[in-house]
Design a protein around this motif. Structure first.
Motif, PDB file in Angstrom:
ATOM      1  N   SER A  64       0.815  -1.216   0.000  1.00 33.63           N
ATOM      2  CA  SER A  64       0.000   0.000   0.000  1.00 33.63           C
ATOM      3  C   SER A  64       0.849   1.266   0.000  1.00 33.63           C
ATOM      4  O   SER A  64       0.519   2.245  -0.683  1.00 33.63           O
ATOM      5  CB  SER A  64      -0.944   0.000   1.204  1.00 33.63           C
ATOM      6  OG  SER A  64      -0.209  -0.093   2.424  1.00 33.63           O
ATOM      7  N   GLU A  65       1.974   1.269   0.737  1.00 37.13           N
ATOM      8  CA  GLU A  65       2.784   2.489   0.789  1.00 37.13           C
ATOM      9  C   GLU A  65       3.437   2.803  -0.553  1.00 37.13           C
ATOM     10  O   GLU A  65       3.636   3.966  -0.904  1.00 37.13           O
ATOM     11  CB  GLU A  65       3.857   2.399   1.890  1.00 37.13           C
ATOM     12  CG  GLU A  65       4.958   1.374   1.646  1.00 37.13           C
ATOM     13  CD  GLU A  65       4.624   0.024   2.242  1.00 37.13           C
ATOM     14  OE1 GLU A  65       5.553  -0.763   2.435  1.00 37.13           O
ATOM     15  OE2 GLU A  65       3.432  -0.222   2.532  1.00 37.13           O
ATOM     16  N   GLU A  68       0.660   4.308  -2.765  1.00 40.04           N
ATOM     17  CA  GLU A  68       0.399   5.702  -2.388  1.00 40.04           C
ATOM     18  C   GLU A  68       1.470   6.631  -2.943  1.00 40.04           C
ATOM     19  O   GLU A  68       1.183   7.750  -3.365  1.00 40.04           O
ATOM     20  CB  GLU A  68       0.331   5.818  -0.862  1.00 40.04           C
ATOM     21  CG  GLU A  68      -0.889   5.146  -0.253  1.00 40.04           C
ATOM     22  CD  GLU A  68      -0.854   5.156   1.263  1.00 40.04           C
ATOM     23  OE1 GLU A  68       0.085   5.770   1.824  1.00 40.04           O
ATOM     24  OE2 GLU A  68      -1.749   4.545   1.880  1.00 40.04           O
ATOM     25  N   ARG A  69       2.710   6.164  -2.954  1.00 42.63           N
ATOM     26  CA  ARG A  69       3.817   6.975  -3.455  1.00 42.63           C
ATOM     27  C   ARG A  69       3.664   7.292  -4.937  1.00 42.63           C
ATOM     28  O   ARG A  69       4.114   8.336  -5.419  1.00 42.63           O
ATOM     29  CB  ARG A  69       5.144   6.251  -3.220  1.00 42.63           C
ATOM     30  CG  ARG A  69       6.385   7.096  -3.526  1.00 42.63           C
ATOM     31  CD  ARG A  69       7.615   6.246  -3.706  1.00 42.63           C
ATOM     32  NE  ARG A  69       7.869   5.377  -2.563  1.00 42.63           N
ATOM     33  CZ  ARG A  69       8.805   4.440  -2.570  1.00 42.63           C
ATOM     34  NH1 ARG A  69       9.531   4.219  -3.665  1.00 42.63           N
ATOM     35  NH2 ARG A  69       8.990   3.689  -1.500  1.00 42.63           N
TER      36      ARG A  69
END
Length: 208
Positions: A64-65, A68-69
């Motif tokens: 997920s991170e 998002e990036r």
């Protein structure tokens, strides 16, 4: 008289300024590119579309991170969320085509950013695998040899030596095969101490 091999089929092609151009030849491809202004062929477009569909589907595997990036458009994120929910084969195929259509709206820089994120995640997975193997080897060495225990304590003086020695003794005891296991050719059972040694070693290696 000159005999001709009538079994040979004439090449398909056409003439340009008196020169024969065989279909599929390098000259034929060059002339086609000139006529279309260098535009990609249908085959090339089809391959590009398939590649972008695969790249879009690979986004489902990203952490997920990392997603998002990338700051992807909300429309694409919604389409990916829907693709994750669909289990029906035909429905999934149609949704994947839609994802591919949205992927084509991204520019090449965004495509490269997605590929870079996938490579980063894959590299992290490889490092985790190496760390896992290192912890497994230390666990097996500690159970097999007192020398390994001394080496470990020398490299990791913060380890609770009394606790580790007790776990090693118990793991060795648990690992002794019973007569029934020997007769049946079964591997010895692994008790709780075996797992706790691995956990202790893994945490110490992660803190390095």
């Amino acid at each position: 008289m000159i005999l001709r091999d009538m079994s040979r089929k004439p090449k398909r092609g056409y003439y340009v300024k008196g020169q024969f151009v065989a279909e599929g030849s390098e000259l034929d491809l060059e002339l086609q590119a000139e006529r279309t202004g260098g535009a990609p062929s249908k085959t090339e477009l089809k391959k590009e579309s398939a590649d972008l569909q695969k790249l879009g589907e690979a986004l489902l595997t990203l952490r997920s991170e990392l997603v998002e990036r990338l700051a992807l458009p909300s429309q694409l994120l919604d389409a990916l969320a829907e693709l994750r929910r669909i289990t029906n084969f035909e429905g999934r195929r149609r949704q994947l085509q839609y994802v591919g259509k949205l992927m084509r709206k991204l520019d090449e820089e965004q495509h490269e950013a997605i590929r870079a994120a996938l490579s980063e995640q894959q590299g992290g997975s490889a490092q985790q695998t190496l760390a896992l193997h290192a912890a497994e080897k230390w666990r097996d060495d500690l159970i097999a040899s007192d020398d390994a225990l001394q080496t470990w304590l020398g490299h990791h003086p913060g380890t609770d030596a009394q606790q580790l020695r007790a776990l090693v003794r118990q793991a060795r005891k648990d690992g002794q095969p019973t007569a029934d296991e020997v007769s049946k050719g079964l591997a010895p059972r692994r008790g709780r101490a075996y797992r706790e040694i691995f956990q202790l070693v893994r945490e110490a290696l992660d803190d390095e």
